[in-house]
Design a protein around this motif. Structure first.
Motif, PDB file in Angstrom:
ATOM      1  N   LEU A   1      -7.075  85.199 198.812  1.00 43.91           N
ATOM      2  CA  LEU A   1      -7.464  86.051 197.684  1.00 43.91           C
ATOM      3  C   LEU A   1      -6.622  85.718 196.457  1.00 43.91           C
ATOM      4  O   LEU A   1      -7.163  85.568 195.351  1.00 43.91           O
ATOM      5  CB  LEU A   1      -7.308  87.530 198.061  1.00 43.91           C
ATOM      6  CG  LEU A   1      -7.598  88.558 196.964  1.00 43.91           C
ATOM      7  CD1 LEU A   1      -9.035  88.466 196.482  1.00 43.91           C
ATOM      8  CD2 LEU A   1      -7.287  89.965 197.475  1.00 43.91           C
TER       9      LEU A   1
ATOM     10  N   VAL B   1     -12.038  93.526 197.679  1.00 46.18           N
ATOM     11  CA  VAL B   1     -12.125  93.505 199.145  1.00 46.18           C
ATOM     12  C   VAL B   1     -12.651  94.878 199.588  1.00 46.18           C
ATOM     13  O   VAL B   1     -11.983  95.888 199.400  1.00 46.18           O
ATOM     14  CB  VAL B   1     -10.743  93.228 199.787  1.00 46.18           C
ATOM     15  CG1 VAL B   1     -10.858  93.193 201.299  1.00 46.18           C
ATOM     16  CG2 VAL B   1     -10.157  91.930 199.255  1.00 46.18           C
TER      17      VAL B   1
ATOM     18  N   SER C   1     -20.198  98.372 204.548  1.00 41.87           N
ATOM     19  CA  SER C   1     -18.915  98.397 203.847  1.00 41.87           C
ATOM     20  C   SER C   1     -18.962  99.385 202.691  1.00 41.87           C
ATOM     21  O   SER C   1     -20.022  99.788 202.234  1.00 41.87           O
ATOM     22  CB  SER C   1     -18.576  96.998 203.323  1.00 41.87           C
ATOM     23  OG  SER C   1     -19.555  96.567 202.402  1.00 41.87           O
TER      24      SER C   1
ATOM     25  N   SER D   1     -14.572  97.489 205.510  1.00 45.14           N
ATOM     26  CA  SER D   1     -15.594  96.935 206.393  1.00 45.14           C
ATOM     27  C   SER D   1     -15.341  97.376 207.830  1.00 45.14           C
ATOM     28  O   SER D   1     -14.221  97.714 208.194  1.00 45.14           O
ATOM     29  CB  SER D   1     -15.532  95.405 206.296  1.00 45.14           C
ATOM     30  OG  SER D   1     -16.191  94.791 207.357  1.00 45.14           O
TER      31      SER D   1
ATOM     32  N   TYR E   1      -4.211  89.816 207.438  1.00 43.14           N
ATOM     33  CA  TYR E   1      -3.813  90.199 206.079  1.00 43.14           C
ATOM     34  C   TYR E   1      -3.132  89.040 205.344  1.00 43.14           C
ATOM     35  O   TYR E   1      -3.396  88.807 204.167  1.00 43.14           O
ATOM     36  CB  TYR E   1      -2.843  91.381 206.115  1.00 43.14           C
ATOM     37  CG  TYR E   1      -3.430  92.727 206.430  1.00 43.14           C
ATOM     38  CD1 TYR E   1      -4.785  93.005 206.322  1.00 43.14           C
ATOM     39  CD2 TYR E   1      -2.594  93.766 206.828  1.00 43.14           C
ATOM     40  CE1 TYR E   1      -5.291  94.267 206.602  1.00 43.14           C
ATOM     41  CE2 TYR E   1      -3.096  95.029 207.104  1.00 43.14           C
ATOM     42  CZ  TYR E   1      -4.443  95.273 206.989  1.00 43.14           C
ATOM     43  OH  TYR E   1      -4.927  96.525 207.261  1.00 43.14           O
TER      44      TYR E   1
ATOM     45  N   GLY F   1      -5.803  86.331 204.583  1.00 44.09           N
ATOM     46  CA  GLY F   1      -6.734  86.827 203.580  1.00 44.09           C
ATOM     47  C   GLY F   1      -6.098  87.008 202.215  1.00 44.09           C
ATOM     48  O   GLY F   1      -6.696  86.663 201.187  1.00 44.09           O
ATOM     49  N   THR F   2      -4.885  87.520 202.196  1.00 39.88           N
ATOM     50  CA  THR F   2      -4.188  87.758 200.937  1.00 39.88           C
ATOM     51  C   THR F   2      -3.834  86.443 200.253  1.00 39.88           C
ATOM     52  O   THR F   2      -3.972  86.315 199.031  1.00 39.88           O
ATOM     53  CB  THR F   2      -2.925  88.612 201.167  1.00 39.88           C
ATOM     54  OG1 THR F   2      -3.327  89.838 201.778  1.00 39.88           O
ATOM     55  CG2 THR F   2      -2.202  88.903 199.870  1.00 39.88           C
TER      56      THR F   2
ATOM     57  N   SER G   1     -19.646  91.541 204.730  1.00 40.27           N
ATOM     58  CA  SER G   1     -19.564  92.838 204.055  1.00 40.27           C
ATOM     59  C   SER G   1     -20.460  92.874 202.821  1.00 40.27           C
ATOM     60  O   SER G   1     -20.606  91.881 202.117  1.00 40.27           O
ATOM     61  CB  SER G   1     -18.118  93.144 203.677  1.00 40.27           C
ATOM     62  OG  SER G   1     -17.649  92.199 202.750  1.00 40.27           O
TER      63      SER G   1
ATOM     64  N   GLY H   1      -5.900  93.822 198.357  1.00 45.95           N
ATOM     65  CA  GLY H   1      -6.514  93.326 199.582  1.00 45.95           C
ATOM     66  C   GLY H   1      -5.957  93.872 200.877  1.00 45.95           C
ATOM     67  O   GLY H   1      -6.546  93.669 201.938  1.00 45.95           O
TER      68      GLY H   1
ATOM     69  N   THR I   1     -12.929  86.966 199.454  1.00 51.13           N
ATOM     70  CA  THR I   1     -12.717  87.529 200.794  1.00 51.13           C
ATOM     71  C   THR I   1     -12.818  86.479 201.900  1.00 51.13           C
ATOM     72  O   THR I   1     -12.707  86.815 203.083  1.00 51.13           O
ATOM     73  CB  THR I   1     -13.728  88.655 201.086  1.00 51.13           C
ATOM     74  OG1 THR I   1     -15.053  88.136 200.994  1.00 51.13           O
ATOM     75  CG2 THR I   1     -13.551  89.809 200.120  1.00 51.13           C
TER      76      THR I   1
ATOM     77  N   TYR J   1     -10.095  86.396 204.598  1.00 52.01           N
ATOM     78  CA  TYR J   1     -10.183  87.463 205.594  1.00 52.01           C
ATOM     79  C   TYR J   1     -11.249  87.119 206.638  1.00 52.01           C
ATOM     80  O   TYR J   1     -11.052  87.343 207.836  1.00 52.01           O
ATOM     81  CB  TYR J   1     -10.508  88.811 204.936  1.00 52.01           C
ATOM     82  CG  TYR J   1      -9.442  89.276 203.966  1.00 52.01           C
ATOM     83  CD1 TYR J   1      -8.251  89.818 204.420  1.00 52.01           C
ATOM     84  CD2 TYR J   1      -9.635  89.138 202.596  1.00 52.01           C
ATOM     85  CE1 TYR J   1      -7.270  90.234 203.531  1.00 52.01           C
ATOM     86  CE2 TYR J   1      -8.661  89.548 201.696  1.00 52.01           C
ATOM     87  CZ  TYR J   1      -7.481  90.088 202.171  1.00 52.01           C
ATOM     88  OH  TYR J   1      -6.511  90.494 201.290  1.00 52.01           O
TER      89      TYR J   1
ATOM     90  N   LYS K   1     -19.585  82.975 200.008  1.00 49.75           N
ATOM     91  CA  LYS K   1     -18.817  84.126 200.492  1.00 49.75           C
ATOM     92  C   LYS K   1     -17.527  83.644 201.170  1.00 49.75           C
ATOM     93  O   LYS K   1     -16.471  84.251 201.003  1.00 49.75           O
ATOM     94  CB  LYS K   1     -19.667  84.951 201.469  1.00 49.75           C
ATOM     95  CG  LYS K   1     -19.024  86.237 201.918  1.00 49.75           C
ATOM     96  CD  LYS K   1     -18.963  87.278 200.827  1.00 49.75           C
ATOM     97  CE  LYS K   1     -18.475  88.595 201.404  1.00 49.75           C
ATOM     98  NZ  LYS K   1     -18.322  89.626 200.415  1.00 49.75           N
TER      99      LYS K   1
END
Length: 187
Positions: free
Chosen positions: A132, A32, A26, A35, A125, A128-129, A72, A147, A85, A88, A80
């Motif tokens: 985040l 973010v 990455s 990756s 997205y 993940g968003t 990543s 992100g 992230t 995601y 993690k």
């Protein structure tokens, strides 16, 4: 019968290894990083199909969860998944399901596969968003700005690469007898 199970397990393990090798690579550009994980997942769907691809993805996620540095930035562990992230990372499952359904049945139709991968990436997205924004105490718009927006163009390039090379790889591996694709009737 036993031969096909061994072949399936080998393909699943091999593609899990590919995801584990490409996933940590990455470029850190903020919370973010850029990756190659989604590229590896899309290729996995083309090469071994959705069902086996989901098993490969599950192995990748489990290895990362127990602390192997496959996420990543060569990170791993539950922190993690619960970090910025994590949405995601979990979103990869939904991305693979959405794109995999279309790629399995229509892998030669590049336009349809591109649309499926774009829709799957949009779902990634969104998930993940949302995570985040929640985990980093940001607004959704701020999380979108860090992100998604920096990644949209390069993710689209990865989708195009997979749409161009994926069907070719699949057909060559099948023609060489390395892989066998089963239809719904033969399952």
């Amino acid at each position: 019968m036993r031969d096909s199970k061994v072949r399936d397990m080998t393909c699943i393990a091999l593609m899990a290894a590919v995801i584990c090798i490409l996933g940590p690579l990455s470029i850190p550009i903020g919370p973010v990083p850029i990756s190659l994980t989604n590229l590896a997942i899309f290729f996995t769907l083309y090469i071994i199909g959705m069902r086996r691809g989901l098993w490969s993805l599950a192995i990748y996620l489990l290895l990362g969860l127990v602390g192997m540095p496959v996420f990543s930035g060569f990170a791993g562990g539950p922190q993690k998944l619960f970090g910025p992230t994590g949405g995601y990372i979990i979103g990869f499952i939904f991305m693979a399901l959405i794109a995999g359904v279309i790629i399995d049945k229509h892998y030669k139709n590049r336009v349809l596969c591109i649309i499926a991968m774009v829709v799957a990436t949009i779902v990634l997205y969104i998930l993940g968003t949302a995570w985040l924004a929640y985990s980093a105490h940001m607004t959704f718009q701020a999380a979108l700005a860090v992100g998604v927006i920096p990644f949209a163009a390069e993710d689209f390039v990865k989708i195009l690469i997979c749409a161009i090379l994926g069907p070719v790889l699949r057909e060559r591996l099948e023609k060489a007898g390395v892989l066998q694709y089963r239809t719904a009737v033969s399952r």
